[in-house]
Design an enzyme around this catalytic site. Structure first.
Site, PDB file in Angstrom:
ATOM      1  N   SER A 116      -4.098   2.085  14.678  1.00  0.00           N
ATOM      2  CA  SER A 116      -3.109   1.712  15.687  1.00  0.00           C
ATOM      3  C   SER A 116      -3.177   2.618  16.906  1.00  0.00           C
ATOM      4  CB  SER A 116      -1.697   1.761  15.088  1.00  0.00           C
ATOM      5  OG  SER A 116      -1.576   0.873  14.001  1.00  0.00           O
TER       6      SER A 116
ATOM      7  N   ASP B 281       0.821  -1.203   0.000  1.00  0.00           N
ATOM      8  CA  ASP B 281       0.000   0.000   0.000  1.00  0.00           C
ATOM      9  C   ASP B 281       0.860   1.261   0.000  1.00  0.00           C
ATOM     10  OD1 ASP B 281      -2.310  -1.445  -0.060  1.00  0.00           O
ATOM     11  OD2 ASP B 281      -2.899  -1.062   2.011  1.00  0.00           O
TER      12      ASP B 281
ATOM     13  N   ASP C  23       1.474  12.930  22.288  1.00  0.00           N
ATOM     14  CA  ASP C  23       2.486  12.753  21.245  1.00  0.00           C
ATOM     15  C   ASP C  23       2.099  13.423  19.932  1.00  0.00           C
ATOM     16  OD1 ASP C  23       3.858  11.295  23.081  1.00  0.00           O
ATOM     17  OD2 ASP C  23       3.692   9.370  22.062  1.00  0.00           O
TER      18      ASP C  23
END
Length: 294
Positions: A192, A73, A176
């Site tokens: 994720s 991908d 983050d």
């Protein structure tokens, strides 16, 4: 009538020796197509494309009818912007890992024969326009199929971001960073980080924080009509970077404004198989599927 021209774009790190490219080329020429081979990446080492004469991709896109990639991908993501700007449909042959965007697995090359009648369907995938405004001037623009990521630098530290939608406050993030993804990108980094899975043909933007301190905020799924603005707050000289579809990092400054909106451009993905998104997701991500194969 001239035969339709198909560009073959093999990732030489995946299709070593060009075995799959040659097999596909044989099928396509047998059913009457003209083919050319182009590199998906710049500055490739000499000899990695076997005995092929590699043509310049931007030049060939002007007169081609279809682009076929051989890789994962990531290869499709790398080519999506250029293909979208030329309104060129893409057919992906998966030679990588999960391969959510690619249409066929490399063992299914014979399915390319369905192209002969040229009556295939295409899925139009939403893309994102991204720009950075600095001191009232636009200093960066990009076009992405998967996602826009704003995150901390190589040294781990908490960054503070303020997100607005159409000028109205949406969220404050301390962590983050943040991912703004398309439905296509919802099964990538966003998933994720805990974001939702969105059907790839949907029209939506997913705002997913990365490792935030405020656990009451998980993610938002927004209408594509919104224009998002991300601003940096109280970060001092801490490095913060912008990435679009895993592109080269763009270093952000304290007063930058990152603008994200649905693009007028779309990625057109060719569909030849009968598999639905739900079938693919179940096969590749759920227990008993792709990850459990030996």
């Amino acid at each position: 009538m001239n035969p339709k021209k198909i560009i073959l774009c093999p990732n030489p790190n995946r299709d070593r020796g060009m075995a799959s490219t040659k097999a596909a080329e044989e099928i396509l020429r047998e059913i009457g197509f003209q083919t050319v081979v182009c590199s998906p990446f710049k500055d490739q080492k000499e000899g990695v494309f076997a005995d092929y004469t590699v043509r310049p991709l931007p030049q060939e896109l002007r007169t081609a009818d279809l682009l076929i990639t051989f890789g994962g991908d990531g290869t499709i993501l790398h080519l999506a912007k250029l293909a979208a700007l030329h309104k060129m449909p893409i057919l992906g042959i998966n030679m990588g890992g999960l391969g959510f965007v690619a249409e066929l697995e490399v063992r299914e090359l014979d399915t390319l024969r369905k192209l002969k009648e040229w009556n295939f369907e295409t899925e139009q995938r939403m893309m994102l326009d991204v720009s950075v405004i600095r001191d009232g001037k636009q200093v960066y623009t990009n076009l992405g199929l998967n996602d826009v990521v704003i995150r901390e630098g190589p040294i781990s530290h908490v960054i503070h971001l303020k997100i607005s939608s159409d000028g109205r406050h949406l969220a404050d993030i301390a962590g983050d960073g943040v991912i703004v993804s398309t439905p296509t990108g919802s099964t990538a980094y966003s998933l994720s980080a805990g974001g939702p899975v969105v059907e790839p043909v949907a029209q939506a933007m997913v705002v997913c924080p990365i490792c935030i301190h405020n656990m009451r905020f998980s993610s938002y799924v927004l209408s594509p009509e919104h224009v998002l603005t991300v601003e940096l707050e109280r970060n001092g000289r801490k490095p913060v970077y912008l990435f679009v579809d895993e592109s080269r990092a763009f270093s952000l400054k304290a007063d930058d404004k990152i603008m994200i909106r649905r693009s007028k451009y779309v990625t057109k993905l060719v569909r030849l198989s009968e598999r639905s998104f739900c079938d693919i997701f179940a096969q590749k991500m759920l227990p008993g599927g792709f990850n459990d194969e030996k």
